[in-house]
Design a protein around this motif. Sequence first.
Motif, PDB file in Angstrom:
ATOM      1  N   ALA A 149       0.842  -1.204   0.000  1.00 56.36           N
ATOM      2  CA  ALA A 149       0.000   0.000   0.000  1.00 56.36           C
ATOM      3  C   ALA A 149       0.873   1.249   0.000  1.00 56.36           C
ATOM      4  N   VAL A 150       0.522   2.206  -0.841  1.00 52.22           N
ATOM      5  CA  VAL A 150       1.322   3.427  -0.975  1.00 52.22           C
ATOM      6  C   VAL A 150       1.393   4.185   0.343  1.00 52.22           C
ATOM      7  N   GLU A 151       0.305   4.142   1.119  1.00 46.28           N
ATOM      8  CA  GLU A 151       0.271   4.898   2.373  1.00 46.28           C
ATOM      9  C   GLU A 151       1.348   4.442   3.358  1.00 46.28           C
ATOM     10  N   LEU A 152       1.772   3.186   3.244  1.00 43.59           N
ATOM     11  CA  LEU A 152       2.745   2.655   4.195  1.00 43.59           C
ATOM     12  C   LEU A 152       4.152   3.194   3.969  1.00 43.59           C
ATOM     13  N   ILE A 153       4.386   3.847   2.833  1.00 41.47           N
ATOM     14  CA  ILE A 153       5.720   4.404   2.591  1.00 41.47           C
ATOM     15  C   ILE A 153       6.051   5.452   3.648  1.00 41.47           C
ATOM     16  N   THR A 154       5.040   6.143   4.127  1.00 35.33           N
ATOM     17  CA  THR A 154       5.289   7.194   5.124  1.00 35.33           C
ATOM     18  C   THR A 154       5.794   6.626   6.445  1.00 35.33           C
ATOM     19  N   LEU A 155       5.423   5.390   6.737  1.00 39.31           N
ATOM     20  CA  LEU A 155       5.748   4.811   8.037  1.00 39.31           C
ATOM     21  C   LEU A 155       7.255   4.713   8.284  1.00 39.31           C
ATOM     22  N   PRO A 156       8.021   4.016   7.421  1.00 37.16           N
ATOM     23  CA  PRO A 156       9.469   3.937   7.688  1.00 37.16           C
ATOM     24  C   PRO A 156      10.166   5.290   7.621  1.00 37.16           C
ATOM     25  N   LEU A 157       9.652   6.212   6.807  1.00 35.37           N
ATOM     26  CA  LEU A 157      10.298   7.516   6.686  1.00 35.37           C
ATOM     27  C   LEU A 157      10.175   8.323   7.978  1.00 35.37           C
ATOM     28  N   PHE A 158       8.958   8.371   8.554  1.00 33.87           N
ATOM     29  CA  PHE A 158       8.784   9.110   9.810  1.00 33.87           C
ATOM     30  C   PHE A 158       9.506   8.421  10.969  1.00 33.87           C
ATOM     31  N   ILE A 159       9.536   7.101  10.948  1.00 37.40           N
ATOM     32  CA  ILE A 159      10.283   6.388  11.989  1.00 37.40           C
ATOM     33  C   ILE A 159      11.773   6.691  11.884  1.00 37.40           C
ATOM     34  N   LEU A 160      12.306   6.704  10.650  1.00 40.26           N
ATOM     35  CA  LEU A 160      13.718   7.030  10.446  1.00 40.26           C
ATOM     36  C   LEU A 160      14.013   8.458  10.887  1.00 40.26           C
ATOM     37  N   MET A 161      13.109   9.369  10.626  1.00 38.10           N
ATOM     38  CA  MET A 161      13.300  10.754  11.067  1.00 38.10           C
ATOM     39  C   MET A 161      13.442  10.815  12.583  1.00 38.10           C
ATOM     40  N   GLY A 162      12.570  10.114  13.295  1.00 34.83           N
ATOM     41  CA  GLY A 162      12.657  10.105  14.749  1.00 34.83           C
ATOM     42  C   GLY A 162      13.931   9.449  15.249  1.00 34.83           C
ATOM     43  N   GLU A 163      14.366   8.365  14.585  1.00 36.30           N
ATOM     44  CA  GLU A 163      15.605   7.697  14.977  1.00 36.30           C
ATOM     45  C   GLU A 163      16.816   8.605  14.772  1.00 36.30           C
ATOM     46  N   LEU A 164      16.829   9.339  13.675  1.00 37.11           N
ATOM     47  CA  LEU A 164      17.946  10.254  13.425  1.00 37.11           C
ATOM     48  C   LEU A 164      17.990  11.369  14.459  1.00 37.11           C
ATOM     49  N   LEU A 165      16.815  11.890  14.820  1.00 40.26           N
ATOM     50  CA  LEU A 165      16.766  12.989  15.786  1.00 40.26           C
ATOM     51  C   LEU A 165      17.183  12.543  17.180  1.00 40.26           C
ATOM     52  N   PHE A 166      17.043  11.248  17.471  1.00 46.94           N
ATOM     53  CA  PHE A 166      17.460  10.738  18.771  1.00 46.94           C
ATOM     54  C   PHE A 166      18.968  10.902  18.974  1.00 46.94           C
ATOM     55  N   HIS A 167      19.699  11.000  17.861  1.00 40.60           N
ATOM     56  CA  HIS A 167      21.164  11.116  17.925  1.00 40.60           C
ATOM     57  C   HIS A 167      21.625  12.569  17.834  1.00 40.60           C
ATOM     58  N   THR A 168      20.709  13.518  18.011  1.00 41.66           N
ATOM     59  CA  THR A 168      21.078  14.930  17.990  1.00 41.66           C
ATOM     60  C   THR A 168      21.012  15.505  19.404  1.00 41.66           C
ATOM     61  N   ARG A 169      21.255  16.791  19.533  1.00 41.02           N
ATOM     62  CA  ARG A 169      21.194  17.467  20.831  1.00 41.02           C
ATOM     63  C   ARG A 169      19.848  18.182  21.020  1.00 41.02           C
ATOM     64  N   LEU A 170      18.807  17.700  20.366  1.00 37.38           N
ATOM     65  CA  LEU A 170      17.517  18.382  20.428  1.00 37.38           C
ATOM     66  C   LEU A 170      16.981  18.469  21.860  1.00 37.38           C
ATOM     67  N   SER A 171      17.106  17.383  22.627  1.00 40.01           N
ATOM     68  CA  SER A 171      16.568  17.403  23.989  1.00 40.01           C
ATOM     69  C   SER A 171      17.289  18.436  24.842  1.00 40.01           C
ATOM     70  N   GLU A 172      18.613  18.504  24.713  1.00 38.04           N
ATOM     71  CA  GLU A 172      19.386  19.509  25.450  1.00 38.04           C
ATOM     72  C   GLU A 172      19.007  20.922  25.005  1.00 38.04           C
ATOM     73  N   ASN A 173      18.837  21.103  23.702  1.00 36.83           N
ATOM     74  CA  ASN A 173      18.471  22.417  23.179  1.00 36.83           C
ATOM     75  C   ASN A 173      17.073  22.832  23.630  1.00 36.83           C
ATOM     76  N   LEU A 174      16.152  21.865  23.716  1.00 37.71           N
ATOM     77  CA  LEU A 174      14.797  22.172  24.163  1.00 37.71           C
ATOM     78  C   LEU A 174      14.817  22.733  25.579  1.00 37.71           C
ATOM     79  N   PHE A 175      15.581  22.106  26.461  1.00 39.22           N
ATOM     80  CA  PHE A 175      15.625  22.581  27.842  1.00 39.22           C
ATOM     81  C   PHE A 175      16.250  23.974  27.921  1.00 39.22           C
TER      82      PHE A 175
END
Length: 431
Positions: A56-82
């Motif tokens: 299903a075409v709609e499922l293409i979004t699933l791995p992409l958004f998951i990968l985006m979240g995985e990549l952001l886990f390796h950044t300093r976003l949480s520190e910057n948010l605080f």
Amino acid sequence: MTGPLALVLGMLVVTLAGGVWVGVGLMSIGIVALEMFRDMRVDRFLAGDIWSSTTAVELITLPLFILMGELLFHTRLSENLFKGLSPWTRRLPGRLVHVNVMGCTLFAAVSGSSAATTATVGRITLQELLARGYDRRLAVGSLAGAGTLGFLIPPSIPLIVYGVVADVSILELFIAGLVPGLVLAAMFMGWIAFAAWRNPALVPPIEPPIPLAEGLKALANLVPIVFLISFVMGSLYFGFASITEAAAIGVLGALVVALGQRTLTPLGLWQALLGTVKTCSMIGLILVGALFLSKAMARLGLPADVATAIQSWGLHPFALIAVLLLFYLLLGCVLDGLSAIVMTLPVTLPLATAAGFDPVWFGVFLIITIEMAQITPPVGFNLFVIQGLTRDGIFRIARWAAPFCIIMMTFTVLITLFPEIVTFLPHSTRG
């Protein structure tokens, strides 16, 4: 149809109690039910259904958004948010505890996972709050509640799964989740302020104000996440990109942020890719099993029969929603939210639509109920994540998060009485 229904319910109980993988269990139930009650080539039906489900075409979004979240886990976003939010909340009732809610709200807008939101924000905020003397119950409980916003504020992985299973526009679901997510975050902050006002001992003494220039300078720490939210959701809401294209844009934006902060190593990239594959494989197996069982139940006529039987009870639509809310709360105590959605949707969605509820509205209602399941023991993923961060007991964390669970229950009543909170924005966009 009592025979097929009894078989399906009985096998559901056995597979859940036996610890069988959810996807495999659902698929097995569908196969056995069709073999026993329908004269058909189940193997061909299963093969064709697996192919159509996984392509299903709609499922293409699933791995992409998951990968985006995985990549952001390796950044300093949480520190910057605080760093970016704390100067602006230090004089509010509740002080820096609001950073938990505001940080989770912002991170939820670039991550479709509740657990990832809780882990990313909590690994910085909890340490800072507890070190500064904030009450442990309020700090941990607010993180547990606010972390669930990762399911509601788009992009949301459960909303994508719901859209695929229920055949509802994922774009409309994303738009519908925005306002409820922000309102729920505001209600969380309201409770934190009230709790701190009622019991000032929950927070340390008020800190002196900071110069305006210093506060504005701190906002520079929020530029990466604001850039990413604008990059992804702006292109989506203003029609510059489809849902799939927006997901791809999100991955590109996450890579830009990670490379710009110089936090993404080759090992980190490999871990992000591997985490994406593992998560997608788990969700894919659950989806395949759920969609197959859904079609098998449709072939047996079970959803229509159950809907007819419940309609014969003459329940008011509000009473039906109350029953479904209680049902999902109980189910969430023993089953993760994603599995609860795909296992029950073939029956509960026809009931809701027959009672006059919009499928988009019901999707948001369902997501809020599984948000509550994230912080109810014994199976509450947010509780597990916070236990890993704090080493506190599961039931203790759940008790601290109870006020936020009650707020979510109250909010379901609010959107039931005033469904326009959910439907106004997607309907106006549709128009």
